[in-house]
Design a protein around this motif. Sequence first.
Motif, PDB file in Angstrom:
ATOM      1  N   GLN A   1      -7.953   0.902  -5.346  1.00  0.00           N
ATOM      2  CA  GLN A   1      -7.692   2.387  -4.678  1.00  0.00           C
ATOM      3  C   GLN A   1      -8.811   3.018  -3.915  1.00  0.00           C
ATOM      4  OE1 GLN A   1      -7.484   5.501  -8.147  1.00  0.00           O
ATOM      5  NE2 GLN A   1      -7.786   7.103  -6.591  1.00  0.00           N
ATOM      6  N   ASN A   2      -8.436   3.348  -2.810  1.00  0.00           N
ATOM      7  CA  ASN A   2      -9.292   3.732  -1.700  1.00  0.00           C
ATOM      8  C   ASN A   2      -9.959   5.018  -1.915  1.00  0.00           C
ATOM      9  OD1 ASN A   2      -8.380   1.373  -0.788  1.00  0.00           O
ATOM     10  ND2 ASN A   2      -7.611   2.285   1.181  1.00  0.00           N
TER      11      ASN A   2
ATOM     12  N   ASP B   1      -4.602  12.210  -5.441  1.00  0.00           N
ATOM     13  CA  ASP B   1      -5.344  11.778  -6.127  1.00  0.00           C
ATOM     14  C   ASP B   1      -5.391  12.505  -7.464  1.00  0.00           C
ATOM     15  OD1 ASP B   1      -7.297  10.269  -7.224  1.00  0.00           O
ATOM     16  OD2 ASP B   1      -8.825  10.819  -5.489  1.00  0.00           O
TER      17      ASP B   1
ATOM     18  N   THR C   1      -5.374  10.067  -1.598  1.00  0.00           N
ATOM     19  CA  THR C   1      -5.740   8.563  -1.293  1.00  0.00           C
ATOM     20  C   THR C   1      -4.712   7.492  -1.091  1.00  0.00           C
ATOM     21  OG1 THR C   1      -7.126   7.089  -2.584  1.00  0.00           O
ATOM     22  CG2 THR C   1      -5.455   7.986  -3.867  1.00  0.00           C
ATOM     23  N   ASP C   2      -5.266   6.196  -1.017  1.00  0.00           N
ATOM     24  CA  ASP C   2      -4.400   5.186  -0.711  1.00  0.00           C
ATOM     25  C   ASP C   2      -4.541   4.149  -1.704  1.00  0.00           C
ATOM     26  OD1 ASP C   2      -3.759   6.311   1.764  1.00  0.00           O
ATOM     27  OD2 ASP C   2      -5.060   5.037   2.834  1.00  0.00           O
ATOM     28  N   MET C   3      -3.152   3.786  -2.371  1.00  0.00           N
ATOM     29  CA  MET C   3      -3.299   2.763  -3.410  1.00  0.00           C
ATOM     30  C   MET C   3      -2.809   1.294  -2.957  1.00  0.00           C
ATOM     31  SD  MET C   3      -4.134   3.027  -6.670  1.00  0.00           S
ATOM     32  CE  MET C   3      -3.695   4.346  -7.615  1.00  0.00           C
TER      33      MET C   3
ATOM     34  N   TRP D   1      -2.200  -2.754  -3.908  1.00  0.00           N
ATOM     35  CA  TRP D   1      -2.112  -3.886  -4.815  1.00  0.00           C
ATOM     36  C   TRP D   1      -1.559  -4.868  -3.998  1.00  0.00           C
ATOM     37  CZ3 TRP D   1       1.414   0.228  -4.677  1.00  0.00           C
ATOM     38  CH2 TRP D   1       2.692  -0.067  -4.742  1.00  0.00           C
TER      39      TRP D   1
ATOM     40  N   ALA E   1      -2.382   6.660 -11.233  1.00  0.00           N
ATOM     41  CA  ALA E   1      -2.433   5.088 -11.380  1.00  0.00           C
ATOM     42  C   ALA E   1      -1.333   4.736 -12.507  1.00  0.00           C
ATOM     43  CB  ALA E   1      -3.830   4.659 -11.664  1.00  0.00           C
TER      44      ALA E   1
ATOM     45  N   SER F   1     -10.924   8.744  -1.788  1.00  0.00           N
ATOM     46  CA  SER F   1      -9.859  10.077  -1.387  1.00  0.00           C
ATOM     47  C   SER F   1     -10.416  11.043  -0.632  1.00  0.00           C
ATOM     48  CB  SER F   1      -9.375  10.519  -2.719  1.00  0.00           C
ATOM     49  OG  SER F   1      -9.885  11.646  -3.198  1.00  0.00           O
TER      50      SER F   1
ATOM     51  N   THR G   1       0.693  -1.295  -0.154  1.00  0.00           N
ATOM     52  CA  THR G   1      -0.106   0.313  -0.095  1.00  0.00           C
ATOM     53  C   THR G   1       0.952   1.348  -0.123  1.00  0.00           C
ATOM     54  OG1 THR G   1      -1.716  -1.214   1.252  1.00  0.00           O
ATOM     55  CG2 THR G   1      -2.023   1.322   1.401  1.00  0.00           C
TER      56      THR G   1
END
Length: 412
Positions: free
Chosen positions: A299-300, A275, A307-309, A311, A280, A302, A269
């Motif tokens: 993607q959380n 954002d 925001t938090d990303m 994967w 991305a 925002s 994360t």
Amino acid sequence: MPVLVMKFGGTSVATLDRIRRAAKRVGVEVAKGYDVIVIVSAMSGKTNELVGWVGETSALYDAREYDSVVSSGENVTAGLMALTLQEMDIPARSWQGWQVPVQTTAAHSSARIEDIPPENINAKFADGMRVAVVAGFQGVSPEGRITTLGRGGSDTTAVAFAAAFDAERCDIYTDVDGVYTTDPRVSPKARKLDKISFEEMLELASLGAKVLQTRSVELAMRYKVKLRVLSSFEEQSDDAGTLVCDEEEIMESNVVAGVAFSRDEAKMTLVSVADRPGIAAAIFGALSEGGVNVDMIVQNISEEGRTDMTWSCPVDQVARAEKAMEEAKASGAINFAEMIADTDVAKVSVVGIGMRSHTGVAAKMFDVLSAESINIQVITTSEIKISVLINRKYMELAVQALHDAFELDKAA
Ligand code: ASP
Ligand code: MG
């Protein structure tokens, strides 16, 4: 004469005795009137040993020499299999990849087969040869160097030969007697499937079921090669094992065909990234260039433009991902407050073509996990699969509970 491809994996050729047993199986098919192409793996453990020797000799090895060393295990078994067949009075000879030739790309250690001209082998069949024994896993590049197809690649060799020679079937002899609804070591109720569709097998293989190399299933699907997975340790009838085939050939099937899992996952994360359009692309572009195979992405929401990303990727790629993200940050391409890697996760997936026409599979899956108090961290879906990321210590429990809930122990 009709052609049959028979592939024997490492455990099926692990000793001279087992090679003799495999050769007897070949003899049975020859007696039925088939011309047979036998694809062999290296004796079990051999490839690992060769890979180890290369690494010990040279840390940053030349991939062309890696291929030249690592492909040699298959040469040994191909010659021994041909000799064994000759001892049984069956006209046979061995072929290394370059002799056929199995033409591949130049991507050493993960080359792709481009073409297999059948003329050389067909000329020998026309001459009375009954079995062509081919070393699996290897080919030759446009530059004339030896290549290998990636670990497990002899499955792909076998399917490619079946396509090139228009074989009636491609039988993959291995140490299990077919494809199961899940790994029997995890769920004792796992059931062997008589048939499974290419699409389902492709998902199961890429989600962690290790019976077949993923690329071999892709190829079988593209060229409609009938694939059969069966054990070389049991007496075989004509309908033994599992047939991997077109979905039209399967009359009845469960909505969910199988439960797959993969232990070696990590969740990463980036906390508080800007954002904005292009973020991305910047993150996942850098990860891809860094050689990271990203699987799931979230993607959380925002807040205040940050925001938090999150994967997931294979756990052994975490270091590479961290490096790629630190570099992207240093170059100003991205910005984040913190990077968190959770290497304690596993992915569990349910797969089935029945999901195309049945709703409610996802809801049921989440219910089952919730009843076991298993927290779901990330979810992804496709037309025929649902995958969740969970804490690794609950993986076995999740697989068993899902296998029970979808009644995979019972045939449709
Ligand atoms: N011997 C190779 C490996 O162990 C190829 C194969 O067996 O499919 O990966
Ligand atoms: Mg294999």
